[in-house]
Design an enzyme around this catalytic site. Structure first.
Site, short mmCIF file in Angstrom:
data_model
loop_
_atom_site.label_atom_id
_atom_site.label_comp_id
_atom_site.label_asym_id
_atom_site.label_seq_id
_atom_site.Cartn_x
_atom_site.Cartn_y
_atom_site.Cartn_z
N GLY A 114 51.15 43.32 48.62
CA GLY A 114 51.96 44.44 48.14
C GLY A 114 52.99 43.99 47.12
N ASN A 115 53.40 44.92 46.29
CA ASN A 115 54.47 44.62 45.32
C ASN A 115 55.16 45.90 44.85
OD1 ASN A 115 52.24 45.09 43.26
ND2 ASN A 115 51.64 43.15 44.18
N THR A 160 54.70 38.21 40.70
CA THR A 160 53.41 38.69 41.21
C THR A 160 52.41 38.88 40.06
OG1 THR A 160 52.27 40.58 42.21
CG2 THR A 160 54.37 41.06 41.19
N GLU A 220 50.24 40.98 39.96
CA GLU A 220 49.98 42.42 39.79
C GLU A 220 50.99 43.08 38.85
OE1 GLU A 220 47.24 43.43 40.49
OE2 GLU A 220 46.57 43.01 42.54
N HIS A 255 40.24 47.76 47.22
CA HIS A 255 41.50 47.03 47.09
C HIS A 255 42.68 47.72 47.77
CE1 HIS A 255 44.55 45.02 44.11
NE2 HIS A 255 44.93 44.96 45.36
ZN LIG Z 1 46.77 44.43 46.26
#
Ligand SMILES: [Zn+2]
Length: 215
Positions: A31-32, A76, A78, A160
């Protein structure tokens, strides 16, 4: 309205990370979360750290090129996904990515949450599209999301998880919660073997109410 300080925004990110963790929307270090600051910089959660045990100093300040301007931890991977959403949506100031199990189950089954069965979810979210699979953390992810960013406040990422976004962190996290709640309701309706889809007329009324609300 008094603008929150950067320290208050860091606290908000930490509290949101705690909620993601407490509700089982993330596990281990997944998570982010990010926020867009007035300066054009971003506050972003670090990689490789539980979102349930972050401290203010763990949150990074990152520029639009993805360079860490302040903070000791690693960014991250992401962030590329977050940045694409900010580029496409000037109205968005907060992005949350997580793997809530039921909504992620739909994403893994290749089923979008775009059937109109729960009126208030439509009002809050519009449709929740399903973006095709892309390897997490790579530039493929923003490419896979791109066509859907403009039309929704939350997107399922195939095989995902979920990304949700909004004008502030409360709105982005609220959308993540609603996606998971909507996924639960949809799952129960599927288990019961009947889904009463709302009529086009009723959907049009909800979409009209939604655009009036978000004006
Ligand atoms: Zn993810």
């Amino acid at each position: 309205m008094i603008k929150p300080t950067e320290s208050q925004l860091r606290s908000e990110i930490i509290a949101t990370g705690q909620k993601l963790f407490d509700r089982d929307f993330v596990a281990a270090t997944s998570g982010n979360i990010s926020l867009r600051l007035d300066s054009g910089l971003f506050l972003v959660t670090p990689s490789n750290m539980s979102k349930g045990s972050m401290k203010e100093e763990d949150i990074l300040v990152v520029d639009g090129a993805g360079k860490v301007r302040f903070g000791r931890r690693k960014l991250t991977s992401e962030f590329l996904m977050h940045r694409r959403i900010y580029e496409r949506r000037p109205d968005v100031c907060a992005v949350v990515h997580a793997h809530p199990p039921i909504a992620t189950g739909f994403a893994c089954a290749g089923i979008s949450l775009d059937q109109a069965i729960a009126a208030e979810a439509i009002l809050a979210l519009g449709k929740v599209p399903l973006a095709p699979y892309a390897t997490p953390g790579t530039p493929e992810v923003p490419e896979s999301l791109d066509p859907y960013i403009g039309e929704s406040g939350a997107i399922l990422l195939a095989n995902h998880g979920v990304v949700a976004y909004g004008r502030d962190l409360a709105e982005a996290f609220g959308r993540m919660e609603i996606v998971e709640h909507y996924a639960k309701i949809t799952l129960v309706a599927k288990l019961l073997g009947r889904q009463q889809i709302l009529s086009q007329d009723e959907i049009a009324k909800l979409m009209g109410a939604r655009s009036a609300y978000f004006k």
